[in-house]
Motif scaffolding. Structure first.
Motif, short mmCIF file in Angstrom:
data_model
loop_
_atom_site.label_atom_id
_atom_site.label_comp_id
_atom_site.label_asym_id
_atom_site.label_seq_id
_atom_site.Cartn_x
_atom_site.Cartn_y
_atom_site.Cartn_z
N LYS A 161 0.82 -1.22 0.00
CA LYS A 161 0.00 0.00 0.00
C LYS A 161 0.85 1.27 0.00
O LYS A 161 0.62 2.19 -0.80
N GLN A 162 1.81 1.36 0.91
CA GLN A 162 2.63 2.57 1.01
C GLN A 162 3.46 2.77 -0.25
O GLN A 162 3.55 3.88 -0.78
N ALA A 163 4.07 1.70 -0.73
CA ALA A 163 4.90 1.81 -1.94
C ALA A 163 4.05 2.15 -3.16
O ALA A 163 4.49 2.91 -4.04
N GLU A 164 2.84 1.63 -3.20
CA GLU A 164 1.97 1.84 -4.36
C GLU A 164 1.66 3.31 -4.57
O GLU A 164 1.81 3.84 -5.68
N TRP A 165 1.24 4.00 -3.51
CA TRP A 165 0.88 5.41 -3.72
C TRP A 165 2.09 6.32 -3.72
O TRP A 165 2.08 7.36 -4.38
N ARG A 166 3.15 5.94 -3.02
CA ARG A 166 4.33 6.80 -2.96
C ARG A 166 5.17 6.76 -4.24
O ARG A 166 6.12 7.52 -4.38
N THR A 167 4.83 5.88 -5.16
CA THR A 167 5.51 5.84 -6.46
C THR A 167 4.57 6.14 -7.62
O THR A 167 4.92 5.94 -8.78
N ASP A 168 3.38 6.62 -7.30
CA ASP A 168 2.37 6.93 -8.31
C ASP A 168 2.41 8.44 -8.62
O ASP A 168 2.12 9.25 -7.75
N PRO A 169 2.74 8.82 -9.86
CA PRO A 169 2.86 10.25 -10.18
C PRO A 169 1.57 11.04 -9.99
O PRO A 169 1.62 12.24 -9.73
#
Length: 390
Positions: free
Chosen positions: A188-196
């Protein structure tokens, strides 16, 4: 100057939260920080964009059912209409929502405590300042590393002139948690923190690069003039930066460098600052936050410790435990809330603010960080120096 052990406030401030529900790391941190010094009481929230998750989060936090909202817009309107409305709201949503979240609560005259980065664009950040100023709203941005007592000590030493004219600033923030493409597996954290769409122009730059930038500026008091950046994305399949190397030019002649990386194996949360002037230097390590190395040129280094002898008033003011009993991340975050509470109480009571509380990062810090992100990305794209225009 009130300190943590002399809190005489009769009432807690009523706090709301947007985002930060079940599974959200930073929401837990904000809630602990707000309660640690008995300054705030969480009474309302729109804790998730998913109505069922929002309701369950509210239930787990023992919030009254009529103050658990499925939508933050509804929360802003409903809370403003109550006689016991919230005094402040925590914004703990992904970056792209901060602007709209804040606008809704500013319009209702509710004070803001916003997670960093402030917004995804510089223009949004500037607009929030205009709105907050017009509404007379306190607006704190949680660049929480400024809440460590030994960071306050470092700032005080620099301001005293003991380092002389500053020459070199070296700051880094290294992590390893994004070394592999865990966003592809649903983290979850990685998904949104790497989404432009959700983080804006810079991923690593906005997430931890702005922490490093803010820390350097807070301690030194220097204003960044321009940057030369190498912005890299090393992990296959990732579309945003995960490592940056930035040369820094400060007004007044000081120079420096900033490295931020989330793909550096062996680094868990490696925030480190070194500051050198004509007559001395300072070194602080975020993984050993209770210590500060201070060296006067020509003399042996001195290790200053939180709560120890010879520390200044700024550090002593936000120290809870005696020397040797460690304080860490949650306490530094709570110090941000302690200062936010002072700003809000002063605004409500129409009285002067404790000057030390004014050093807590506010909306201007968010604007400066947004300008830093835009300059870094612009420099990386054009392979040239870029002015930091805030």
């Amino acid at each position: 100057m009130e300190n943590l052990t002399e809190n005489t406030r009769a009432t807690r401030l009523r706090l709301g939260m947007v985002g930060g529900g079940i599974g959200a790391f930073i929401g837990v941190v904000h809630r602990i920080a707000g309660r640690l010094d008995d300054q705030f009481e969480l009474v309302a929230g729109a804790l998730s964009s998913d109505a069922e998750r929002a309701a369950l989060s509210g239930q787990q936090l023992r919030l009254a059912s009529d103050r658990v909202y499925a939508d933050w817009r509804a929360m802003a309107a409903a809370e403003a209409a109550r006689t016991d409305k919230i005094d402040a709201v925590v914004i703990a949503t992904p970056n792209h929502l901060h602007y709209a979240n804040a606008c809704a609560f500013i319009a209702q005259g509710i004070h803001i405590i916003c997670d960093k980065p402030l917004t995804v664009t510089l223009s949004e950040a500037k607009d929030l300042k205009d709105r907050a100023t017009a509404a007379g709203v306190v607006f704190v941005v949680t660049y929480n590393n400024t809440g460590y007592p030994m960071v306050r000590e470092a700032r005080e030493i620099v301001a005293s002139g003991r380092l002389g004219k500053l020459r070199s600033i070296q700051v880094e923030y290294a992590q390893d948690w994004l070394t592999e493409p865990i966003e592809a597996s649903g983290h979850k954290q990685a998904e949104w923190r790497t989404d432009p769409i959700r983080v804006g122009l810079g991923a690593c730059t906005g997430d931890i690069g702005t922490h490093a930038f803010n820390l350097a500026g807070y301690v030194t008091g220097l204003k960044l003039e321009s940057v030369m950046a190498e912005v890299s994305c090393f992990v296959p399949g990732r579309s945003m930066d995960d490592d940056i190397n930035v040369l820094l030019r400060y007004q007044g002649g000081a120079r420096g460098s900033l490295w931020a990386s989330q793909i550096a194996p062996g680094n868990e949360n490696g925030l480190r600052l070194r500051v050198y002037g004509e007559r001395g230097g300072l070194e602080w390590n975020g993984e050993l936050p209770n210590q500060l190395k201070f060296t006067e040129y020509g003399r042996p280094p001195v290790l200053l410790t939180r709560g120890g002898f010879s520390i200044g008033k700024a550090s002593a003011r936000i120290t809870r435990m005696p020397a040797g009993l460690p304080e860490g991340y949650l306490e530094c975050f709570a110090n941000t809330y302690f200062d936010a509470a002072e700003l809000i109480h002063a605004a409500k009571e129409g009285r002067p603010v404790d000057p030390e509380a004014l050093t807590v990062p506010q909306v201007d810090a968010g604007i400066e960080a947004a300008a830093f992100v835009e300059a870094v990305i612009r420099s990386g794209q054009n392979d040239t120096w870029a002015n930091v225009d805030d």
